[in-house]
Design a protein around this motif. Structure first.
Motif, PDB file in Angstrom:
ATOM      1  N   PHE A 594      39.575  43.214  42.359  1.00 54.08           N
ATOM      2  CA  PHE A 594      40.468  43.518  41.243  1.00 54.08           C
ATOM      3  C   PHE A 594      41.788  42.764  41.403  1.00 54.08           C
ATOM      4  N   VAL A 595      42.326  42.754  42.629  1.00 56.01           N
ATOM      5  CA  VAL A 595      43.584  42.036  42.882  1.00 56.01           C
ATOM      6  C   VAL A 595      43.400  40.546  42.637  1.00 56.01           C
ATOM      7  N   GLU A 597      41.259  39.067  40.547  1.00 57.62           N
ATOM      8  CA  GLU A 597      41.198  38.780  39.116  1.00 57.62           C
ATOM      9  C   GLU A 597      42.569  38.977  38.458  1.00 57.62           C
ATOM     10  N   ALA A 598      43.336  39.929  38.982  1.00 59.20           N
ATOM     11  CA  ALA A 598      44.696  40.109  38.467  1.00 59.20           C
ATOM     12  C   ALA A 598      45.540  38.871  38.763  1.00 59.20           C
ATOM     13  N   SER A 599      45.336  38.280  39.950  1.00 59.94           N
ATOM     14  CA  SER A 599      46.087  37.063  40.290  1.00 59.94           C
ATOM     15  C   SER A 599      45.676  35.903  39.401  1.00 59.94           C
ATOM     16  N   LEU A 601      44.730  36.209  36.294  1.00 60.12           N
ATOM     17  CA  LEU A 601      45.418  36.471  35.026  1.00 60.12           C
ATOM     18  C   LEU A 601      46.888  36.077  35.119  1.00 60.12           C
ATOM     19  N   VAL A 602      47.506  36.342  36.279  1.00 60.18           N
ATOM     20  CA  VAL A 602      48.922  36.012  36.472  1.00 60.18           C
ATOM     21  C   VAL A 602      49.140  34.501  36.378  1.00 60.18           C
TER      22      VAL A 602
END
Length: 632
Positions: A594-595, A597-599, A601-602
């Motif tokens: 999850f982290v 994929e969040a990165s 997106l960032v």
């Protein structure tokens, strides 16, 4: 199989996500763990399948890809029956790929807009002198075409008859419609707002200005910068390293769960996507503002430029000079004018256009032969005369005598900052013409903006006499200025500045200055879409708009910074996650993914800022456009 997966990958991603949601509903609401596991089991299979296919395809060409890390992680979690983590890892990885695809599609909007402008049909004159509608692909060079109000000009060509107002904003960058009449050039993709023209096709298909612009932007977006090549090399060695690390951890800890978690957390997804997204977003912003970069390698180099060399005519000036002085040395003025105009009709140089505009003659001579003397001018022959038209260098090459009174006239014109065009007929100087061009409005402010962005040296190189060049240097506040230079001299000057460690950009018209454009670290063409400009330069400024150079440099610097920011973000996330595996019990495979994929997106959101980037130091672009049009 690959074709089917490509067409249905988004559907598989959505189905995987839906199955995970169903699993959580059965687990949390109905407390049915068995049903939840079944949904997660199916989700793992569906989501893992396209990832595994990609990994196997890469292995076939001896590439250990990021997909392989994820495939092994999903399979490992599947084996130890951690279906929740295997399903979530598969979904997040697929969803990250979806975000990447959508973002790249959005940043390629510049190309899509250009393609949408491409005309599909044309009205071609047939043997019966009637116009029939055909596909634009069928148009050939030399065809006569009819373009009516509201139609798009199908190909590049020249107006044979008629008068029309044409909106060329998409191609030339002109914000207002321009009137086109007989002998004017028109470009494919521009729109006839009012009137009708009969034109002859000169360049069709990919050879047209429109086709070359599309090809140039596509080529730029597909190219790779040094940062991207570094990422490719990094990924090549990084993936095996993570596999080895996971194996070592397993051998020491005997925990397959920990080893698989390391595989998941070691996936550098944000690193792989961050740099190319920045690159494509920067290219797209440039295209939107009429700045065509030939690749991210160009952006990287231009961001570091510390010396910019400028041609004068058509670059710092508008390239629309006017004749201000004429001194005749033969009594037959009509003959001199007629021969001069006949020769200059063979040239498209701005000084030639000024002469044609000033010296009006009822008829011209038949030119039998012309020879272009590089850096000098033109030698031409008729049935009765040999004509030389050019600068003092040309006169010297052909041993033309210049008397003291003639030299006095020449010196006076030079003192006034006029460009000289000398005409000799049959070995005798017949006419000295003084021509003056106007500096572009706002060019001094543009040059100051370049200085503010760190460009140390702004240097003028010109074929004009030194006094005229010095006047321009003083007026614009340039660092240095050199006159009386041939194209070879300019090219040698480029090499000289490069030899002392400077990163050199050269700004020219893409014709006489093509050697310097090619030799410079960055060649910037004031192109107007000309063939030479597009072929020899690294950056093309549509409609020869000098005012776009500060935006181009600011955009290049912003894009390079953005790439570096994304690299730092991606590497920092990987390091933090891998460290947390050994220092925090809360870290697991699903959270790590999850982290990740969040990165991703960032870094995507960070790159997308470039799409709307504006140069804060730039003046009001619309006002500068208006100034350009008023002078032109």
């Amino acid at each position: 199989m690959h074709k089917w997966l490509s067409q249905n990958k988004n559907k598989l991603t959505a189905l995987t996500g839906l199955l995970i949601v169903m699993a959580f509903i059965f687990q949390w609401i109905f407390s049915n763990r068995t049903a939840a596991n079944i949904f997660l089991f199916i989700a793992s299979l569906i989501g893992g399948f396209p990832i595994a296919v990609s990994a196997i395809a890469a292995l076939k060409v001896k590439v250990i890809s990021i997909d392989l890390l994820v495939t092994i992680a999903i399979f490992g979690a599947f084996v130890i029956q951690e279906f929740e983590e295997s399903a979530i890892v598969a979904f997040l990885f697929l969803f990250g790929a979806y975000l990447e695809h959508k973002t790249l599609s959005k940043t390629r909007l510049a190309i899509q807009n250009l393609v949408a402008l491409s005309p599909e049909t044309a009205l071609r004159q047939n043997n019966q002198e009637e116009f029939e509608e055909i596909s634009v692909e069928e148009v050939e060079e030399g065809d006569h075409l009819l373009v009516k109000t509201g139609d798009k000009v199908p190909v590049d060509g020249i107006v044979l008859s008629g008068l029309a107002t044409i909106n060329g904003a998409s191609i030339t960058g002109e914000p207002l419609p321009v009137s086109k009449a007989v002998d004017d050039q028109v470009f494919a993709g521009t729109i006839v707002e009012d009137g009708t023209i009969h034109m002859q096709a000169e360049k069709v298909g990919e050879d047209s200005t429109f086709g070359k612009i599309i090809a140039l932007v596509e080529e730029a977006q597909d190219s790779k910068s040094p940062a991207e090549r570094f990422i490719d090399r990094f990924a090549k060695y990084y993936t095996p390293a993570v596999l080895v690390l996971a194996l070592i951890v397993f051998l020491f800890s005997r925990s397959i769960s920990l080893a698989i978690t390391i595989l998941v957390l070691g996936c550098p997804g944000a690193l792989v996507i961050g740099v190319p997204v920045s690159h494509v977003a920067g290219i797209g912003n440039g295209a939107k503002h009429g700045i065509l970069f030939k690749g991210s390698d160009v952006i990287a180099k231009f961001s570091k430029v510390d010396t910019i060399l400028f041609d004068k005519t058509g670059t710092l000036t508008y390239g629309n000079p006017e004749v201000t002085d004429s001194h005749y040395y033969l009594p037959d003025h009509d003959l001199v004018d007629r021969l001069l105009v006949s020769v200059e009709k063979e040239s498209r140089h701005p000084l030639a256009q000024a002469i044609l505009k000033h010296y009006q003659v009822s008829q011209s001579e038949n030119i039998l032969e012309t020879t272009v003397i590089q850096g000098g001018g033109i030698m031409a022959k008729t049935h009765e005369h040999q004509i030389l038209v050019g600068n003092p260098y040309l006169m010297k090459q052909y041993h033309i005598t210049i008397t003291e009174p003639m030299q006095k006239d020449i010196n006076e014109m030079e003192q006034l900052g006029e460009s000289l065009v000398l005409t000799a007929i049959d070995g005798s100087l017949a006419l000295a013409t003084g021509i003056r061009d106007q500096l572009r409005d706002g060019v001094k402010e543009d040059l100051q903006a370049l200085k503010n962005m760190g460009v140390k040296n702004l240097i003028l190189l010109s074929g004009d006499h030194q006094h005229s060049v010095d006047l321009v240097r003083e007026e614009l506040g340039l660092s240095e200025a050199y006159g009386n230079l041939l194209p070879a001299d300019k090219a040698a000057f480029v090499k000289k500045r490069q030899s002392i460690g400077e990163t050199v950009a050269f700004v020219g018209d893409g014709i006489n200055d093509s050697p310097s454009l090619a030799l410079a670290d960055i060649g910037i063409a004031m192109g107007n879409g000309t063939d030479v400009a597009i072929e020899t330069s690294d950056i093309v400024l549509m409609h020869s708009n000098f005012h776009r150079i500060p935006h181009a440099l600011a955009l290049a610097k912003a894009t390079s910074r953005n790439m570096l920011e994304n690299i730092i973000i991606a590497l920092l996330v990987v390091v933090i996650l891998l460290v947390s595996v050994f220092t925090s019990r809360a870290m697991n495979m699903a959270i790590g993914m999850f982290v990740h994929e969040a990165s991703i997106l960032v870094v995507i959101l960070n790159a997308m800022r470039l799409i709307h980037f504006k140069n804060k130091q730039k003046l009001d672009t619309n006002q500068l456009f208006m100034n350009d049009l008023q002078v032109n």
